[in-house]
Design an enzyme around this catalytic site. Structure first.
Site, PDB file in Angstrom:
ATOM      1  N   PRO A 106       1.980  -2.386   8.194  1.00  0.00           N
ATOM      2  CA  PRO A 106       2.163  -1.007   8.654  1.00  0.00           C
ATOM      3  C   PRO A 106       0.888  -0.430   9.282  1.00  0.00           C
ATOM      4  O   PRO A 106      -0.224  -0.791   8.891  1.00  0.00           O
ATOM      5  CB  PRO A 106       2.474  -0.233   7.356  1.00  0.00           C
ATOM      6  CG  PRO A 106       2.841  -1.249   6.356  1.00  0.00           C
ATOM      7  CD  PRO A 106       2.208  -2.524   6.748  1.00  0.00           C
ATOM      8  N   GLY A 109      -0.206  -0.439  14.897  1.00  0.00           N
ATOM      9  CA  GLY A 109      -0.033  -0.062  16.302  1.00  0.00           C
ATOM     10  C   GLY A 109       1.199  -0.651  16.971  1.00  0.00           C
ATOM     11  O   GLY A 109       1.288  -0.690  18.189  1.00  0.00           O
ATOM     12  N   GLU A 332     -20.264   3.122 -13.154  1.00  0.00           N
ATOM     13  CA  GLU A 332     -20.432   2.874 -11.713  1.00  0.00           C
ATOM     14  C   GLU A 332     -21.824   2.306 -11.423  1.00  0.00           C
ATOM     15  O   GLU A 332     -21.988   1.453 -10.547  1.00  0.00           O
ATOM     16  CB  GLU A 332     -20.199   4.163 -10.908  1.00  0.00           C
ATOM     17  CG  GLU A 332     -18.805   4.752 -11.035  1.00  0.00           C
ATOM     18  CD  GLU A 332     -17.678   3.771 -10.766  1.00  0.00           C
ATOM     19  OE1 GLU A 332     -17.855   2.867  -9.922  1.00  0.00           O
ATOM     20  OE2 GLU A 332     -16.621   3.873 -11.411  1.00  0.00           O
ATOM     21  N   HIS A 335     -21.701  -1.428 -11.979  1.00  0.00           N
ATOM     22  CA  HIS A 335     -21.130  -2.153 -10.829  1.00  0.00           C
ATOM     23  C   HIS A 335     -22.190  -2.282  -9.726  1.00  0.00           C
ATOM     24  O   HIS A 335     -22.384  -3.352  -9.148  1.00  0.00           O
ATOM     25  CB  HIS A 335     -19.968  -1.360 -10.211  1.00  0.00           C
ATOM     26  CG  HIS A 335     -18.684  -1.405 -10.980  1.00  0.00           C
ATOM     27  ND1 HIS A 335     -18.132  -2.560 -11.446  1.00  0.00           N
ATOM     28  CD2 HIS A 335     -17.824  -0.414 -11.327  1.00  0.00           C
ATOM     29  CE1 HIS A 335     -16.988  -2.279 -12.057  1.00  0.00           C
ATOM     30  NE2 HIS A 335     -16.786  -0.983 -12.000  1.00  0.00           N
ATOM     31  N   ASP A 406     -10.636  -2.916 -13.386  1.00  0.00           N
ATOM     32  CA  ASP A 406     -11.650  -3.933 -13.066  1.00  0.00           C
ATOM     33  C   ASP A 406     -11.241  -5.286 -13.647  1.00  0.00           C
ATOM     34  O   ASP A 406     -11.418  -6.335 -13.027  1.00  0.00           O
ATOM     35  CB  ASP A 406     -13.002  -3.560 -13.676  1.00  0.00           C
ATOM     36  CG  ASP A 406     -13.541  -2.255 -13.116  1.00  0.00           C
ATOM     37  OD1 ASP A 406     -13.160  -1.916 -11.984  1.00  0.00           O
ATOM     38  OD2 ASP A 406     -14.328  -1.595 -13.809  1.00  0.00           O
TER      39      ASP A 406
HETATM   40  P1  ATP Z   1       4.706   1.114  10.953  1.00  0.00           P
HETATM   41  O1  ATP Z   1       4.951  -0.333  10.787  1.00  0.00           O
HETATM   42  O2  ATP Z   1       4.342   1.792   9.656  1.00  0.00           O
HETATM   43  O3  ATP Z   1       5.756   1.842  11.726  1.00  0.00           O
HETATM   44  P2  ATP Z   1       3.044   0.817  13.280  1.00  0.00           P
HETATM   45  O4  ATP Z   1       2.447  -0.540  13.260  1.00  0.00           O
HETATM   46  O5  ATP Z   1       4.202   1.071  14.163  1.00  0.00           O
HETATM   47  O6  ATP Z   1       3.340   1.277  11.786  1.00  0.00           O
HETATM   48  P3  ATP Z   1       1.856   2.962  14.701  1.00  0.00           P
HETATM   49  O7  ATP Z   1       2.943   3.937  14.378  1.00  0.00           O
HETATM   50  O8  ATP Z   1       1.826   2.377  16.051  1.00  0.00           O
HETATM   51  O9  ATP Z   1       1.859   1.828  13.622  1.00  0.00           O
HETATM   52  O10 ATP Z   1       0.449   3.620  14.396  1.00  0.00           O
HETATM   53  C1  ATP Z   1       0.308   4.822  13.652  1.00  0.00           C
HETATM   54  C2  ATP Z   1      -0.906   5.586  14.151  1.00  0.00           C
HETATM   55  O11 ATP Z   1      -2.097   4.873  13.812  1.00  0.00           O
HETATM   56  C3  ATP Z   1      -0.935   5.719  15.663  1.00  0.00           C
HETATM   57  O12 ATP Z   1      -0.324   6.890  16.073  1.00  0.00           O
HETATM   58  C4  ATP Z   1      -2.415   5.729  15.975  1.00  0.00           C
HETATM   59  O13 ATP Z   1      -2.959   7.023  15.809  1.00  0.00           O
HETATM   60  C5  ATP Z   1      -3.014   4.857  14.885  1.00  0.00           C
HETATM   61  N1  ATP Z   1      -3.169   3.439  15.311  1.00  0.00           N
HETATM   62  C6  ATP Z   1      -2.580   2.379  14.737  1.00  0.00           C
HETATM   63  N2  ATP Z   1      -2.963   1.234  15.324  1.00  0.00           N
HETATM   64  C7  ATP Z   1      -3.812   1.585  16.313  1.00  0.00           C
HETATM   65  C8  ATP Z   1      -4.544   0.844  17.290  1.00  0.00           C
HETATM   66  N3  ATP Z   1      -4.467  -0.487  17.325  1.00  0.00           N
HETATM   67  N4  ATP Z   1      -5.310   1.530  18.166  1.00  0.00           N
HETATM   68  C9  ATP Z   1      -5.383   2.870  18.109  1.00  0.00           C
HETATM   69  N5  ATP Z   1      -4.731   3.619  17.207  1.00  0.00           N
HETATM   70  C10 ATP Z   1      -3.953   2.998  16.301  1.00  0.00           C
END
Ligand code: ATP
Length: 491
Positions: A106, A109, A332, A335, A406
């Site tokens: 998740p 991007g 802490e 650690h 831990d």
């Molecule tokens: P999910 O699987 O949870 O739907 P996803 O992989 O589709 O997640 P996105 O919805 O594309 O993720 O990314 C969420 C937000 O995180 C984006 O709107 C952006 O702000 C930021 N983000 C994620 N990946 C990137 C990236 N590679 N470059 C720039 N911003 C990113």
């Protein structure tokens, strides 16, 4: 609005009843209307067909807005040639590409990639999530799938676009292997409909439709979906490496004033395992913290606090007792000293401000992204994990429940040593070690390391106590301050 209308309606009916008007037919009519509304809702009709919240039509994101995914972008761009060079593809008799599957954790991007693909190919963009197709009533999901494809064609025609991209997030919800769900008939019908629609995509006339789907569980998908002719391109969208994280930070700090832009390199290094979404949130949180202090630019300390916030959550309002705070400071510090002793410069921040589930926190700063570990390195990780509890033991003569997490981590690492064939048991087959044997081997590894950790901390008791005092006074200590406090003592 709905509530006001319902309230006024009810008041009106009561009023009519009071003045002697026969309200029975009105009530009957209302009951009929409500039944019709509920039925339409359950069929997904009203909301979905209006193209309301479920279908979003926009793009506006380009590949330049996506950091750290060069390979994924490259592969996706190659796949998009099927749309960009559609005529040549047909002339060569090449079967059109119908689906691209983006696979990854998740927040990496995947949605951004799909939107950028729409921008690059000037396609109409429609998005829906797998869970939106799932309904209790048979046939609704399939109907929604049909509707989505119909909408794509209609909108492309309406906007005179030559192609449409349909993005389906969480594909595993509707595309899991058939027969695996409890209410399998409904799921199976929905998936069958998706297969039918994909088979119906024709590559030789407009609008050309490409389905881009995202999942983080490609292993769960029905084989019919990933067979050639459907989603036959899979693009891996992994967590970004250090250079990628720096790119993403650059993208998300473009519009923010930063006191010292060089700090972004350090942040990129300290955020191994962060996704793009984490990094976006980090940049945002740092700006919020700066604003709270009325600062004109984001300082290094704002970024440092933002990392803690993204990892651990909000600061807790509840204040632990002085006795607890004292123990957390010792824990802490334990650690931190073990970590610094084993690897100079490895402590990035230390805090006794409670956040999320944690009463305190020591953040390490990895030298570089690391994917492989030797036994020595794994043993060092166990030593750092045990350092907190052993410091408590040295100072107070007993331990507390604060070390449970831990120990979990230490145990997991010990398991990793055994499963990777790095223990006294030699080469083993991961899942085939009897639990009792695994337990004994892990216990042996951990108790040997526990002794070493105790010896190590005993020889640095002075610095343990002085660090504890400093952290009790200052609450949070960053890398520079930590170096100042321990330099000289740890030679
Ligand atoms: P999910 O699987 O949870 O739907 P996803 O992989 O589709 O997640 P996105 O919805 O594309 O993720 O990314 C969420 C937000 O995180 C984006 O709107 C952006 O702000 C930021 N983000 C994620 N990946 C990137 C990236 N590679 N470059 C720039 N911003 C990113």
């Amino acid at each position: 609005m709905k509530e006001i209308a319902a309230g006024s309606g009810l008041a009106m009916i009561i009023f009519m009843a009071i003045i002697g008007f026969n309200v029975t037919p009105v009530l009957l009519l209302l009951a009929l209307a409500a039944a019709f509304y509920l039925f339409a809702q359950s069929q997904g009709g009203i909301k979905f067909m209006q193209g309301g919240e479920s279908i979003k039509l926009d793009a506006g994101i380009s590949f330049a807005d996506i950091g750290g995914q060069q390979t994924a972008i490259q592969e996706l761009k190659e796949a998009l040639q099927f749309i960009v060079k559609a005529e040549e593809i047909v002339k060569m008799g090449i079967r059109p590409l119908k689906g691209v599957l983006l696979v990854g954790p998740p927040g990496t991007g995947k949605t951004l990639l799909a939107r950028a693909a729409a921008t690059l190919t000037s396609s109409v963009f429609l998005s829906a999530s797998g869970s939106e197709f799932v309904e209790m009533y048979a046939g609704v999901g399939a109907k929604r799938v049909r509707q989505l494809f119909r909408d794509a064609r209609k909108k492309a025609a309406g906007q005179k676009a030559r192609s449409a991209i349909i993005f389906i997030d969480e594909l595993e919800v509707l595309g899991a292997c058939r027969g695996t769900h409890n209410s399998h008939m409904e799921y199976d019908q929905t998936l069958n409909q998706l297969l039918v629609e994909m088979d119906g995509i024709e590559g030789n006339h407009d609008p050309r439709i490409l389905v881009i789907a995202a999942t983080n569980r490609a292993d769960m998908l029905d084989p019919a979906l990933v067979r050639p002719g459907r989603f036959d391109r899979q693009v891996q969208v992994g967590l970004p490496d250090r250079v990628g994280r720096r790119q993403i930070l650059d993208i998300h700090t473009r519009n923010k004033p930063i006191a010292n832009p060089d700090v972004l390199d350090e942040i990129a290094q300290a955020t191994f395992g962060f996704s793009g979404a984490h990094l976006e949130s980090l940049a945002n949180e740092a700006a919020i913290l700066a604003l709270r202090e009325d600062a004109t630019a984001i300082e290094n300390r704002h970024f440092s606090e933002a990392i803690n916030k993204v990892i651990l959550g909000e600061k807790l309002e509840r204040k632990p007792s002085d006795e607890e705070i004292n123990r957390v400071a010792v824990h802490e510090s334990g650690h931190a000293i073990v970590s610094e002793m084993l690897n100079t410069g490895s402590v990035s921040a230390l805090t006794i401000v409670p956040r999320g589930q944690a009463l305190g926190f020591m953040r390490k700063s990895p030298k570089d992204d690391q994917y492989l570990y030797t036994r020595e390195e794994l043993e060092q990780q166990i030593m750092v994990a045990l350092g907190g509890a052993i410091a408590e033991e040295i100072k107070f003569g007993n331990r507390s429940t604060g070390a449970a997490g831990d120990f979990d981590q230490a145990w997991q690492t010990a398991r990793q040593i055994v499963e990777a064939g790095l223990s006294g048991l030699g080469i083993v087959k991961g899942g085939h070690i009897p639990e009792k044997l695994m337990f004994e081997e892990c216990q042996q590894i951990i108790s040997a390391i526990e002794e070493q950790t105790r010896d190590l901390l005993n020889s640095y008791m002075d610095v343990l106590y002085s660090l504890t005092e400093a952290i009790l006074e200052e609450e949070s200590i960053d890398r520079e301050r930590f170096q100042e406090l321990v330099s000289g003592a740890l030679i």
